[in-house]
Motif scaffolding. Structure first.
Motif, PDB file in Angstrom:
ATOM      1  N   ALA A  65      16.211   3.157 -12.344  1.00  9.96           N
ATOM      2  CA  ALA A  65      16.378   4.200 -11.019  1.00  9.96           C
ATOM      3  C   ALA A  65      15.364   4.090 -10.149  1.00  9.96           C
ATOM      4  O   ALA A  65      14.183   3.988 -10.391  1.00  9.96           O
ATOM      5  CB  ALA A  65      16.525   5.611 -11.796  1.00  9.96           C
ATOM      6  N   GLN A  66      15.725   4.092  -8.870  1.00 10.61           N
ATOM      7  CA  GLN A  66      14.683   3.966  -7.639  1.00 10.61           C
ATOM      8  C   GLN A  66      13.830   5.129  -7.992  1.00 10.61           C
ATOM      9  O   GLN A  66      14.119   6.203  -8.400  1.00 10.61           O
ATOM     10  CB  GLN A  66      15.533   3.777  -6.462  1.00 10.61           C
ATOM     11  N   VAL A  67      12.804   5.276  -7.145  1.00  9.99           N
ATOM     12  CA  VAL A  67      11.917   6.251  -6.973  1.00  9.99           C
ATOM     13  C   VAL A  67      12.606   7.438  -6.510  1.00  9.99           C
ATOM     14  O   VAL A  67      13.193   7.283  -5.163  1.00  9.99           O
ATOM     15  CB  VAL A  67      10.651   6.057  -6.265  1.00  9.99           C
ATOM     16  N   GLU A  68      12.916   8.538  -7.029  1.00 11.86           N
ATOM     17  CA  GLU A  68      13.349   9.613  -6.385  1.00 11.86           C
ATOM     18  C   GLU A  68      12.502  10.637  -5.930  1.00 11.86           C
ATOM     19  O   GLU A  68      11.506  11.224  -6.430  1.00 11.86           O
ATOM     20  CB  GLU A  68      14.275  10.414  -7.584  1.00 11.86           C
ATOM     21  N   ARG A  69      12.507  11.000  -4.591  1.00 17.00           N
ATOM     22  CA  ARG A  69      11.669  11.887  -3.892  1.00 17.00           C
ATOM     23  C   ARG A  69      12.271  13.186  -3.530  1.00 17.00           C
ATOM     24  O   ARG A  69      13.272  13.399  -3.125  1.00 17.00           O
ATOM     25  CB  ARG A  69      11.420  11.237  -2.766  1.00 17.00           C
ATOM     26  N   ASP A  70      11.681  14.115  -4.198  1.00 16.68           N
ATOM     27  CA  ASP A  70      12.122  15.525  -4.000  1.00 16.68           C
ATOM     28  C   ASP A  70      11.077  16.484  -3.362  1.00 16.68           C
ATOM     29  O   ASP A  70      10.068  16.647  -3.940  1.00 16.68           O
ATOM     30  CB  ASP A  70      12.477  16.158  -5.352  1.00 16.68           C
ATOM     31  N   THR A  90       8.955   6.076 -18.137  1.00 18.09           N
ATOM     32  CA  THR A  90       8.929   7.176 -17.021  1.00 18.09           C
ATOM     33  C   THR A  90       7.688   7.296 -16.235  1.00 18.09           C
ATOM     34  O   THR A  90       6.763   7.460 -16.846  1.00 18.09           O
ATOM     35  CB  THR A  90       9.331   8.575 -17.657  1.00 18.09           C
ATOM     36  N   GLU A 117       7.782  12.596  -7.378  1.00 20.01           N
ATOM     37  CA  GLU A 117       8.311  11.302  -7.105  1.00 20.01           C
ATOM     38  C   GLU A 117       8.488  10.916  -8.730  1.00 20.01           C
ATOM     39  O   GLU A 117       7.569  11.004  -9.509  1.00 20.01           O
ATOM     40  CB  GLU A 117       7.228  10.316  -6.611  1.00 20.01           C
ATOM     41  N   THR A 118       9.577  10.663  -9.115  1.00 20.14           N
ATOM     42  CA  THR A 118       9.942  10.117 -10.364  1.00 20.14           C
ATOM     43  C   THR A 118      10.594   8.643 -10.427  1.00 20.14           C
ATOM     44  O   THR A 118      11.261   8.361  -9.479  1.00 20.14           O
ATOM     45  CB  THR A 118      10.842  10.962 -11.127  1.00 20.14           C
ATOM     46  N   ASP A 119      10.258   7.922 -11.625  1.00 24.19           N
ATOM     47  CA  ASP A 119      11.192   6.414 -11.497  1.00 24.19           C
ATOM     48  C   ASP A 119      11.401   6.397 -13.051  1.00 24.19           C
ATOM     49  O   ASP A 119      10.401   6.467 -14.054  1.00 24.19           O
ATOM     50  CB  ASP A 119      10.088   5.527 -11.065  1.00 24.19           C
ATOM     51  N   THR A 120      12.631   6.352 -13.481  1.00 22.47           N
ATOM     52  CA  THR A 120      12.948   6.029 -14.847  1.00 22.47           C
ATOM     53  C   THR A 120      13.956   4.784 -14.862  1.00 22.47           C
ATOM     54  O   THR A 120      14.635   4.274 -14.265  1.00 22.47           O
ATOM     55  CB  THR A 120      13.862   7.059 -15.341  1.00 22.47           C
TER      56      THR A 120
END
Length: 242
Positions: free
Chosen positions: A15-20, A90, A54-57
């Protein structure tokens, strides 16, 4: 073939870096009119929090099993051997910044029109990377006798997990190695009294019932929060009440 069946499955996920980005507001204090301190407040001082998560899995999993069906000493036998392996990484980072404003109670335009440049530089409040490895091994053997009226089955399953945590904010490393892994086993038998009636009994135990969620060692069914690929062998085993 009729007596040997092998299944193998693998899955890759990245998964690409998710920005919330979130913006929350809380009240710091109320402001009252000097000549009416007991009346309704006329202004308030509010604090606006700007937060960025920011999350990356990514993970890679592999699962396989072998089923043997054979006749021995006038009995029908099935032996199931299988394994699971998942490597999961993660990455998580949380940053936030606060800004305080004194605004009229009914005027929200100042808060709603805030720009990134109106906030101070964001500070990292949490930043870590977790590397987890999950391993599962299981074996099940079933014997049918007396024209399949008697069925005896036994199974055992082992699940282990280890996690390495790198905390970049505090510059610390943590290795989580649970002492008690999930080790379950069961044994049971059934007898078909009539075509419309079968009686059966099962005894099952696990290593640490106070810590782990009970898992029947039936293939790899019943393992929650894992990859869809790892359900490949859910129906490969034999149930006592089939």
């Amino acid at each position: 073939t009729d007596w040997l069946s092998i299944r193998e499955g693998g899955a890759l996920f990245n998964a690409q870096v998710e920005r919330d980005q979130t913006r929350t507001r809380d009240i710091v204090r109320w402001i009252f009119a000097p000549n009416n301190l007991t009346g309704s407040p006329i202004d308030w001082e509010t604090r606006v929090n700007r937060q960025l998560n920011e999350t990356d899995t990514k993970f890679a999993s592999n699962q396989g099993d072998i089923v043997l069906d054979y006749e021995f000493a006038k009995t029908t036998n099935q032996t199931l051997l299988g394994y699971e392996y998942t490597k999961r990484d993660t990455f998580a980072r949380q940053s936030s910044a606060f800004a305080r404003f004194s605004v009229p109670m009914l005027d929200r335009t100042i808060i709603n029109n805030l720009k990134e440049s109106d906030f101070p530089p964001m500070a990292v409040t949490a930043w870590d990377k977790r590397k987890s490895t999950e391993t599962g091994l299981y074996i099940q053997h079933t014997t049918k006798m007396w024209s399949d009226r008697i069925l005896l089955t036994g199974a055992r399953r082992y699940d282990g997990i280890k996690t390495d945590i790198d905390n970049f904010r505090n510059n610390t490393k943590t290795a989580e190695r649970p002492d008690s892994t999930d080790d379950t086993w069961r044994f049971g038998g059934s007898f078909r009294l009539f075509p419309w009636m079968t009686v059966y009994a099962v005894h099952a135990e696990q290593q640490d019932p106070l810590t782990n969620v009970f898992r029947f060692p039936r293939g790899n069914q019943g393992i929650t929060s894992r990859d869809v690929n790892q359900q490949i062998s859910a129906s490969r085993g034999v149930e006592l009440n089939e």
